[in-house]
Scaffold this active site. Structure first.
Site, PDB file in Angstrom:
ATOM      1  N   TRP A  91       0.886  -1.214  -0.059  1.00 22.39           N
ATOM      2  CA  TRP A  91       0.125   0.091  -0.149  1.00 22.39           C
ATOM      3  C   TRP A  91       1.016   1.187  -0.022  1.00 22.39           C
ATOM      4  O   TRP A  91       0.595   2.202  -0.648  1.00 22.39           O
ATOM      5  CB  TRP A  91      -1.031   0.206   1.370  1.00 22.39           C
ATOM      6  CG  TRP A  91      -1.928  -0.998   1.061  1.00 22.39           C
ATOM      7  CD1 TRP A  91      -2.202  -2.207   1.929  1.00 22.39           C
ATOM      8  CD2 TRP A  91      -2.886  -1.495   0.126  1.00 22.39           C
ATOM      9  NE1 TRP A  91      -3.309  -2.892   1.567  1.00 22.39           N
ATOM     10  CE2 TRP A  91      -3.808  -2.193   0.165  1.00 22.39           C
ATOM     11  CE3 TRP A  91      -3.222  -0.566  -1.173  1.00 22.39           C
ATOM     12  CZ2 TRP A  91      -4.809  -2.887  -0.431  1.00 22.39           C
ATOM     13  CZ3 TRP A  91      -4.409  -1.009  -1.918  1.00 22.39           C
ATOM     14  CH2 TRP A  91      -5.146  -2.252  -1.705  1.00 22.39           C
ATOM     15  N   ASP A 147      -1.419   6.526   6.237  1.00 22.42           N
ATOM     16  CA  ASP A 147      -2.593   5.732   5.731  1.00 22.42           C
ATOM     17  C   ASP A 147      -2.862   4.825   6.748  1.00 22.42           C
ATOM     18  O   ASP A 147      -2.151   4.210   7.290  1.00 22.42           O
ATOM     19  CB  ASP A 147      -2.366   4.868   4.498  1.00 22.42           C
ATOM     20  CG  ASP A 147      -3.364   3.877   3.983  1.00 22.42           C
ATOM     21  OD1 ASP A 147      -4.392   3.928   4.652  1.00 22.42           O
ATOM     22  OD2 ASP A 147      -3.037   3.216   2.797  1.00 22.42           O
ATOM     23  N   LYS A 170     -12.440  -1.665   7.259  1.00 26.41           N
ATOM     24  CA  LYS A 170     -11.621  -2.624   8.045  1.00 26.41           C
ATOM     25  C   LYS A 170     -12.045  -2.359   9.518  1.00 26.41           C
ATOM     26  O   LYS A 170     -12.637  -3.288  10.029  1.00 26.41           O
ATOM     27  CB  LYS A 170     -10.165  -2.284   7.758  1.00 26.41           C
ATOM     28  CG  LYS A 170      -9.727  -3.194   6.665  1.00 26.41           C
ATOM     29  CD  LYS A 170      -8.925  -2.061   5.607  1.00 26.41           C
ATOM     30  CE  LYS A 170      -8.760  -3.024   4.343  1.00 26.41           C
ATOM     31  NZ  LYS A 170      -8.068  -2.174   3.429  1.00 26.41           N
TER      32      LYS A 170
HETATM   33  C1  LIG Z   1      -7.442  -1.868   2.154  1.00 23.02           C
HETATM   34  C2  LIG Z   1      -6.245  -0.915   2.111  1.00 23.02           C
HETATM   35  C3  LIG Z   1      -6.044   0.130   1.385  1.00 23.02           C
HETATM   36  C4  LIG Z   1      -7.039   0.091   0.077  1.00 23.02           C
HETATM   37  O1  LIG Z   1      -8.275   0.786   0.320  1.00 23.02           O
HETATM   38  P1  LIG Z   1      -9.429   1.042  -0.960  1.00 23.02           P
HETATM   39  O2  LIG Z   1     -10.559   1.385  -0.159  1.00 23.02           O
HETATM   40  O3  LIG Z   1      -9.736   0.015  -1.321  1.00 23.02           O
HETATM   41  O4  LIG Z   1      -8.919   2.038  -1.875  1.00 23.02           O
HETATM   42  C5  LIG Z   1      -5.159   0.925   1.362  1.00 23.02           C
HETATM   43  N1  LIG Z   1      -4.352   0.945   2.306  1.00 23.02           N
HETATM   44  C6  LIG Z   1      -4.440   0.196   3.280  1.00 23.02           C
HETATM   45  C7  LIG Z   1      -3.651   0.365   4.314  1.00 23.02           C
HETATM   46  C8  LIG Z   1      -5.280  -0.929   3.296  1.00 23.02           C
HETATM   47  O5  LIG Z   1      -5.530  -1.771   4.146  1.00 23.02           O
END
Ligand SMILES: *Cc1c(COP(=O)(O)O)cnc(C)c1O
Length: 360
Positions: free
Chosen positions: A102, A172, A196
């Site tokens: 990511w 993030d 999540k």
């Molecule tokens: C799941 C995830 C993403 C992707 O998220 P989307 O909402 O599908 O764009 C990005 N960064 C992390 C750390 C994730 O766990």
């Protein structure tokens, strides 16, 4: 009805109580004679839902008054682009710390927007660990430093956030926001897809320090400018109303559980149950992450052979455990144990792991 043992990495388990409340209100929300999905986003009834969710998040995370909370769409993936579009000016450099796929994806978007550098990377070690403070190359004149607080795919997590020499820290936090208390004031910007720990997919939370809003250029497309959403309280266009409604309910559930600190204690217990099963297996189960970098949210592990892994996953599925396959990019096994995954699910998985090991 039988609820599955849900270990999906995202979208992921939601609290049963939240689903039941939503079910009970589905046809008539608060005496309106309609579902919350059918309410105008300009109505008073929806506005209370919208404001309530923002206020709850502020309280639970102790978000200081000089930060804006935004509810956006496009997932964390759109933030990979919006962050540099808004925060990275001409002649400036953004610093990305790479700890997994990511962060690499976030960097790839920033490269399209402006100048970047990599302040540290553990890619050569298969992203098994988080770099130490001493390994970070931060000069102090960067536009921002970007990290991924929890690496959903590799199962690592920052245990202590880095010192960035006064440079705004951008994180993030898609897969660990609300899982443990942290100091929001250490960050310039935080973003997280909701699917999540916060609610269903379709909502992205952005928490931004207000002074950083001054960096966005006028020429940005309206929807990609944080100011548009800050000025309009995330009601510039139609927000994902049902997702925000459910997010508000998840936040109320966290409050009832005793808040983020209480949730964190439960998360530590859940992770310990599974990591102990790995560590006490005599090498049968092998954790992917180094111990000091282990994630409390995503427990990644391998078995002695790929055949055994296949068998493990097949038998686990037959026993009612869902979502234990590792990410398609690295394989192996992964148990995602976000806030809504109950302790009992982790105990059941541990018992299954012990029994599978004994059999093989
Ligand atoms: C799941 C995830 C993403 C992707 O998220 P989307 O909402 O599908 O764009 C990005 N960064 C992390 C750390 C994730 O766990």
């Amino acid at each position: 009805m039988k609820r599955a043992y849900n270990f999906y990495a995202g979208p992921a388990a939601l609290p049963l109580e939240v689903l039941q409340e939503a079910q009970a209100e589905l046809l008539d929300f608060g005496g309106t004679g309609m579902s919350v999905m059918e309410l105008s986003h300009r109505s008073k009834d929806y506005d209370a839902v919208h404001e309530g969710a923002g206020q709850r998040l502020r309280q639970l995370l102790n978000i200081p008054a000089d930060y804006e909370v935004l509810f956006l769409q496009g997932g964390a993936s759109l933030q990979f682009a919006m962050v540099p579009l808004n925060l990275l000016g001409e002649g400036e450099t953004a610093n990305y710390i790479l700890t997994g796929s990511w962060s690499e994806k976030a960097l790839a978007e920033a490269v399209k927007v402006g100048q970047t550098k990599v302040g540290a990377s553990t890619k050569e070690e298969k992203f098994r660990r988080i770099p130490s403070q001493g390994e970070l190359e931060i000069t102090g004149d960067e536009a921002y430093v970007h990290i991924t607080s929890n690496n959903t795919i590799y199962g690592t997590q920052w245990q202590e956030f880095p010192d960035t020499k006064g440079v705004p820290l951008v994180a993030d936090m898609s897969s660990d926001i609300l899982s443990k208390p942290f100091d929001v004031s250490r960050f310039g910007l935080i973003y997280a897809g909701a699917q999540k720990n916060l609610g269903p997919s379709g909502v992205t939370v952005v928490i931004i320090r207000r002074d950083l809003l001054g960096r966005s250029r006028e020429e940005l497309p309206t929807m990609l400018n944080y100011n548009t959403h800050a000025k309009a309280r995330s009601l510039y266009n139609t927000p994902p109303t049902f997702g925000i409604y459910l997010l508000g309910k998840v936040l109320s559930w966290v409050e009832r559980k005793g808040g983020v600190a209480a949730i964190a204690r439960q998360n530590e217990l859940k992770a310990r149950i599974l990591y102990d099963a790995i560590d006490q297996s005599g090498g049968f189960y092998r954790g992917h992450a180094e111990k000091e970098s282990r994630s409390l949210m995503n427990v990644t592990f391998n078995l002695p052979t790929e055949e055994l892994e296949k068998e493990f996953l097949a038998e686990a599925a037959a026993a009612g455990f869902v979502g234990l396959g590792g990410h398609r990019s690295i394989g192996g096994c992964r148990a995602s144990i976000y806030n809504a995954v109950p302790v009992e699910a982790c105990e059941a998985l541990r018992d299954f792991m012990l029994a599978f090991k004994a059999k093989h």
